[in-house]
Design a protein around this motif. Structure first.
Motif, PDB file in Angstrom:
ATOM      1  N   LEU A  95      -8.343  11.532  -5.797  1.00 20.60           N
ATOM      2  CA  LEU A  95      -9.303  11.010  -6.774  1.00 20.60           C
ATOM      3  C   LEU A  95      -8.606  10.496  -8.024  1.00 20.60           C
ATOM      4  O   LEU A  95      -8.997   9.459  -8.578  1.00 20.60           O
ATOM      5  N   VAL A  96      -7.565  11.183  -8.468  1.00 18.66           N
ATOM      6  CA  VAL A  96      -6.795  10.701  -9.628  1.00 18.66           C
ATOM      7  C   VAL A  96      -6.179   9.343  -9.297  1.00 18.66           C
ATOM      8  O   VAL A  96      -6.226   8.406 -10.111  1.00 18.66           O
ATOM      9  N   TYR A  97      -5.608   9.200  -8.093  1.00 17.60           N
ATOM     10  CA  TYR A  97      -5.009   7.919  -7.688  1.00 17.60           C
ATOM     11  C   TYR A  97      -6.068   6.817  -7.620  1.00 17.60           C
ATOM     12  O   TYR A  97      -5.836   5.695  -8.076  1.00 17.60           O
ATOM     13  N   ILE A  98      -7.226   7.139  -7.061  1.00 18.04           N
ATOM     14  CA  ILE A  98      -8.291   6.134  -6.948  1.00 18.04           C
ATOM     15  C   ILE A  98      -8.747   5.679  -8.328  1.00 18.04           C
ATOM     16  O   ILE A  98      -8.914   4.474  -8.577  1.00 18.04           O
ATOM     17  N   PHE A  99      -8.951   6.624  -9.234  1.00 22.19           N
ATOM     18  CA  PHE A  99      -9.344   6.236 -10.588  1.00 22.19           C
ATOM     19  C   PHE A  99      -8.241   5.460 -11.303  1.00 22.19           C
ATOM     20  O   PHE A  99      -8.517   4.591 -12.108  1.00 22.19           O
ATOM     21  N   TRP A 100      -7.001   5.776 -10.992  1.00 19.88           N
ATOM     22  CA  TRP A 100      -5.867   5.052 -11.596  1.00 19.88           C
ATOM     23  C   TRP A 100      -5.844   3.595 -11.115  1.00 19.88           C
ATOM     24  O   TRP A 100      -5.604   2.671 -11.902  1.00 19.88           O
ATOM     25  N   VAL A 101      -6.114   3.380  -9.826  1.00 20.78           N
ATOM     26  CA  VAL A 101      -6.099   2.017  -9.274  1.00 20.78           C
ATOM     27  C   VAL A 101      -7.262   1.205  -9.818  1.00 20.78           C
ATOM     28  O   VAL A 101      -7.111   0.031 -10.151  1.00 20.78           O
ATOM     29  N   PHE A 102      -8.436   1.805  -9.943  1.00 20.83           N
ATOM     30  CA  PHE A 102      -9.637   1.071 -10.359  1.00 20.83           C
ATOM     31  C   PHE A 102      -9.879   1.071 -11.861  1.00 20.83           C
ATOM     32  O   PHE A 102     -10.917   0.652 -12.315  1.00 20.83           O
ATOM     33  N   ARG A 103      -8.903   1.491 -12.673  1.00 19.59           N
ATOM     34  CA  ARG A 103      -9.127   1.529 -14.119  1.00 19.59           C
ATOM     35  C   ARG A 103      -9.113   0.134 -14.708  1.00 19.59           C
ATOM     36  O   ARG A 103      -8.754  -0.848 -14.254  1.00 19.59           O
ATOM     37  N   ALA A 138      -5.691   5.487  11.670  1.00 21.85           N
ATOM     38  CA  ALA A 138      -4.815   4.580  12.417  1.00 21.85           C
ATOM     39  C   ALA A 138      -5.042   3.127  11.990  1.00 21.85           C
ATOM     40  O   ALA A 138      -4.076   2.360  11.836  1.00 21.85           O
ATOM     41  N   PHE A 139      -6.295   2.747  11.793  1.00 20.13           N
ATOM     42  CA  PHE A 139      -6.592   1.387  11.341  1.00 20.13           C
ATOM     43  C   PHE A 139      -5.988   1.124   9.966  1.00 20.13           C
ATOM     44  O   PHE A 139      -5.414   0.060   9.720  1.00 20.13           O
ATOM     45  N   ASN A 140      -6.092   2.113   9.070  1.00 23.59           N
ATOM     46  CA  ASN A 140      -5.531   1.929   7.726  1.00 23.59           C
ATOM     47  C   ASN A 140      -4.013   1.862   7.749  1.00 23.59           C
ATOM     48  O   ASN A 140      -3.411   1.094   6.995  1.00 23.59           O
ATOM     49  N   VAL A 141      -3.376   2.645   8.600  1.00 27.64           N
ATOM     50  CA  VAL A 141      -1.913   2.559   8.734  1.00 27.64           C
ATOM     51  C   VAL A 141      -1.522   1.198   9.300  1.00 27.64           C
ATOM     52  O   VAL A 141      -0.557   0.572   8.844  1.00 27.64           O
ATOM     53  N   PHE A 142      -2.295   0.707  10.282  1.00 25.73           N
ATOM     54  CA  PHE A 142      -2.031  -0.622  10.845  1.00 25.73           C
ATOM     55  C   PHE A 142      -2.161  -1.699   9.769  1.00 25.73           C
ATOM     56  O   PHE A 142      -1.300  -2.583   9.670  1.00 25.73           O
ATOM     57  N   GLN A 143      -3.207  -1.617   8.964  1.00 28.74           N
ATOM     58  CA  GLN A 143      -3.389  -2.581   7.880  1.00 28.74           C
ATOM     59  C   GLN A 143      -2.257  -2.495   6.869  1.00 28.74           C
ATOM     60  O   GLN A 143      -1.779  -3.511   6.365  1.00 28.74           O
ATOM     61  N   LEU A 144      -1.831  -1.281   6.554  1.00 28.52           N
ATOM     62  CA  LEU A 144      -0.743  -1.090   5.597  1.00 28.52           C
ATOM     63  C   LEU A 144       0.555  -1.719   6.109  1.00 28.52           C
ATOM     64  O   LEU A 144       1.267  -2.402   5.374  1.00 28.52           O
ATOM     65  N   LEU A 145       0.843  -1.507   7.400  1.00 31.89           N
ATOM     66  CA  LEU A 145       2.061  -2.087   7.971  1.00 31.89           C
ATOM     67  C   LEU A 145       1.945  -3.599   8.114  1.00 31.89           C
ATOM     68  O   LEU A 145       2.939  -4.321   7.989  1.00 31.89           O
ATOM     69  N   ARG A 146       0.764  -4.080   8.370  1.00 28.28           N
ATOM     70  CA  ARG A 146       0.562  -5.516   8.553  1.00 28.28           C
ATOM     71  C   ARG A 146       0.720  -6.268   7.237  1.00 28.28           C
ATOM     72  O   ARG A 146       1.340  -7.336   7.189  1.00 28.28           O
ATOM     73  N   TRP A 147       0.167  -5.729   6.161  1.00 29.86           N
ATOM     74  CA  TRP A 147       0.191  -6.425   4.882  1.00 29.86           C
ATOM     75  C   TRP A 147       1.302  -5.934   3.974  1.00 29.86           C
ATOM     76  O   TRP A 147       1.439  -6.393   2.851  1.00 29.86           O
ATOM     77  N   ARG A 148       2.081  -4.964   4.406  1.00 30.06           N
ATOM     78  CA  ARG A 148       3.256  -4.461   3.680  1.00 30.06           C
ATOM     79  C   ARG A 148       2.932  -3.982   2.264  1.00 30.06           C
ATOM     80  O   ARG A 148       3.688  -4.202   1.330  1.00 30.06           O
ATOM     81  N   ASP A 173      -3.413  -2.968  -3.298  1.00 30.96           N
ATOM     82  CA  ASP A 173      -3.641  -1.566  -3.663  1.00 30.96           C
ATOM     83  C   ASP A 173      -4.883  -0.988  -2.997  1.00 30.96           C
ATOM     84  O   ASP A 173      -4.984   0.220  -2.806  1.00 30.96           O
ATOM     85  N   TYR A 174      -5.845  -1.839  -2.646  1.00 26.56           N
ATOM     86  CA  TYR A 174      -7.071  -1.340  -2.018  1.00 26.56           C
ATOM     87  C   TYR A 174      -6.792  -0.777  -0.632  1.00 26.56           C
ATOM     88  O   TYR A 174      -7.476   0.144  -0.188  1.00 26.56           O
ATOM     89  N   ILE A 175      -5.810  -1.299   0.069  1.00 22.94           N
ATOM     90  CA  ILE A 175      -5.425  -0.744   1.371  1.00 22.94           C
ATOM     91  C   ILE A 175      -4.866   0.661   1.182  1.00 22.94           C
ATOM     92  O   ILE A 175      -5.173   1.569   1.962  1.00 22.94           O
ATOM     93  N   ASN A 176      -4.088   0.862   0.134  1.00 18.34           N
ATOM     94  CA  ASN A 176      -3.568   2.195  -0.159  1.00 18.34           C
ATOM     95  C   ASN A 176      -4.696   3.162  -0.488  1.00 18.34           C
ATOM     96  O   ASN A 176      -4.647   4.326  -0.107  1.00 18.34           O
ATOM     97  N   VAL A 177      -5.711   2.694  -1.197  1.00 21.54           N
ATOM     98  CA  VAL A 177      -6.856   3.543  -1.521  1.00 21.54           C
ATOM     99  C   VAL A 177      -7.580   3.952  -0.242  1.00 21.54           C
ATOM    100  O   VAL A 177      -7.965   5.111  -0.081  1.00 21.54           O
ATOM    101  N   ASN A 178      -7.753   3.015   0.681  1.00 22.83           N
ATOM    102  CA  ASN A 178      -8.392   3.346   1.955  1.00 22.83           C
ATOM    103  C   ASN A 178      -7.590   4.387   2.717  1.00 22.83           C
ATOM    104  O   ASN A 178      -8.157   5.294   3.331  1.00 22.83           O
TER     105      ASN A 178
END
Length: 134
Positions: A126-134, A69-79, A83-88
């Motif tokens: 995990l593939v998405y996380i490695f893609w974001v942090f490459r 719920a906190f991560n969804v709230f952060q996602l909606l707040r920062w639109r 990308d780190y919010i999406n990873v969370n």
């Protein structure tokens, strides 16, 4: 409700007598057996382990849902600007799917489906996380 015939009643009584004799024999050969099931669970600590498992199952589910719920709230707040919010959010969903798959389904096809879905989601996460942090 169906009524039992005399033959079925006698057969059932013989089964009950046989089980009672078996239990009596077990008690005579093992004098340290507890008298009741409740006493056995208290003596062996099963009640405490049951409570601990219950807390782990539902307590962790509550924590994971709060994190989600906190991560969804952060996602909606920062639109989605970060990308780190999406990873969370992906990590929280990985935790949720794995927790549900391994603590709330025990047998049958639902268990297999949930465990396969949780595994696929974990791999994709995990593939998405490695893609974001490459």
């Amino acid at each position: 409700m169906r009524q039992l015939t005399d033959a079925e009643k006698k057969q059932l009584e013989r089964k009950i007598d046989k089980l009672q004799k078996r239990q009596q024999t077990l008690r005579e050969t093992n004098p340290d057996l507890p008298k009741t099931l409740e006493a056995a669970s208290v003596e062996t600590g099963d009640v405490r382990s049951f409570r601990l498992n219950y807390f782990w199952k539902y307590g962790m589910l509550g924590i994971i849902l709060c994190l989600l719920a906190f991560n969804v709230f952060q996602l909606l707040r920062w639109r989605g600007a970060n990308d780190y919010i999406n990873v969370n959010l992906v990590v929280a969903l990985m935790l949720l799917f794995n927790h549900i798959a391994f603590h709330f389904t025990k047998a049958g096809w639902t268990s297999r489906v949930m465990k396969i879905a949780a595994g696929i989601w974990a791999v994709l996460g995990l593939v998405y996380i490695f893609w974001v942090f490459r």
